[in-house]
Design a protein around this motif. Structure first.
Motif, short mmCIF file in Angstrom:
data_model
loop_
_atom_site.label_atom_id
_atom_site.label_comp_id
_atom_site.label_asym_id
_atom_site.label_seq_id
_atom_site.Cartn_x
_atom_site.Cartn_y
_atom_site.Cartn_z
N GLU A 248 0.83 -1.20 0.00
CA GLU A 248 0.00 0.00 0.00
C GLU A 248 0.87 1.26 0.00
O GLU A 248 0.54 2.27 0.63
N LEU B 74 -4.48 11.36 -5.24
CA LEU B 74 -4.47 10.43 -4.10
C LEU B 74 -5.35 11.00 -3.00
O LEU B 74 -5.24 12.18 -2.67
N SER C 106 -0.49 5.03 -0.89
CA SER C 106 -1.36 5.54 0.17
C SER C 106 -0.60 5.77 1.46
O SER C 106 -0.83 6.75 2.18
N PRO D 40 -6.84 10.44 1.10
CA PRO D 40 -6.61 9.72 2.36
C PRO D 40 -7.57 8.57 2.54
O PRO D 40 -8.72 8.64 2.10
#
Length: 315
Positions: free
Chosen positions: A204, A313, A207, A315
């Protein structure tokens, strides 16, 4: 103009093997090359190759063999005389691009050397758009040396001071972020995790990079360009985060790829590009550097010309 400081320059020796590295054995090399290296020098070389004025500040003894190699690239420099010689770094790359690096310690700077280096950077920043403080710090200076440089530049030039990018690691990066609020940092994922004290799942990464950098931007850092190697890069700004994957290339050497990515970002910024455009330009330059042997500065003709989608991107 882009001004860079390389406080701990290196003579980069790159060795290419025709077979995987076999520790403890004798092997023949397929080729080798020497380049004048150091992160700030690499950034300045890329900028100069793109036709943007650049000036590299560095400590350099008059009799240092490093100077011969550096002068061969015809890069404008501002050397600060010291007694020691630049270190040598050895990079060994196998046929599939696996890279092994051995970095030696650099010449120690005394208090007078450090003061002269700071003064040279301040003077060089006249009219500059960006100042890049890049690479490890040499023996003899404290972890807060970049903090000292940032404060001196901003105090002297005031509103005319250039924006300041920091590309280092460990305690030097921690000090710069906690005490001097640089306008941009360029860590990789491990350096960012060390800086923030966070852990991340490798599956990941984009992120996770956004979450980690988001704890710094904008309170302690203006923006963060996080390089993720073959996965591309993440850009975190006060207005949001962006991610783009790297194009598929044949890796020749990863040395200097991050420096080229930073240079690509700055070149796009000076040209008035948007954050997504700056991120894409950074990735094009970083990928171009990785496709070249040794520590070579990619030129505009070396850049990936295909589509490079950038996504927001969240959150």
């Amino acid at each position: 103009m882009i001004v860079t400081l390389t406080a701990n320059p290196s003579l980069d020796r790159a060795v290419t093997l025709s077979a995987p590295l076999r520790p403890g054995e004798v092997q023949s090399a397929a080729s080798s090359r020497e380049d004048a290296g150091g992160k700030g020098i690499n950034v300045a070389r890329v900028a100069a190759a793109a036709g943007v004025p650049a000036l590299a500040v560095l400590p350099l003894a008059a009799d240092d063999p490093f100077g011969v190699v550096l002068h061969s690239v015809e890069l404008p420099i501002r050397p600060v005389p010291i007694r020691g010689h630049a270190r040598a770094n050895l990079t060994i790359t196998d046929p599939v691009g696996v890279t092994t690096k051995l970095n030696l310690p650099g010449a120690a700077l005394d208090t007078s050397d450090a003061q002269l280096l700071v003064a040279a950077v301040v003077d060089a920043c006249a009219g500059a758009g960006w100042l890049v403080l890049a690479g490890s710090l040499p023996p003899g200076v404290g972890d807060d040396f970049y903090v000292t440089v940032i404060r001196a530049v901003r105090e002297h030039w005031g509103d005319a001071a250039p924006r300041i990018a920091v590309d280092t690691s460990g305690e030097a990066l921690r000090a710069a972020v906690s005490e001097a609020r640089p306008d941009l940092i360029k860590p990789n994922e491990d350096e960012l995790a060390e800086l923030t004290g966070a852990t991340f799942d490798p599956d990941e990464l984009p992120s996770a990079a956004l979450a980690m950098a988001g704890t710094l931007v904008p309170e302690r850092v203006g923006s963060a360009l996080v390089t993720l190697g073959a996965l591309g890069s993440v850009l975190v700004t006060p207005d949001g985060g962006f991610v783009a994957a790297a194009p598929r290339i044949r890796v020749q050497s990863t040395v200097g790829a991050g420096d080229s990515a930073l240079a690509g970002y700055l070149l796009a910024d000076l040209a008035g590009a948007t954050p997504p455009e700056r991120l894409a330009h950074a990735i094009r330059y970083g990928s171009a550097a990785a496709a070249l042997p040794g520590t070579q500065a990619p030129r505009p003709a070396d850049l990936f010309a295909g589509d490079l989608p950038v996504a927001a991107l969240h959150p």
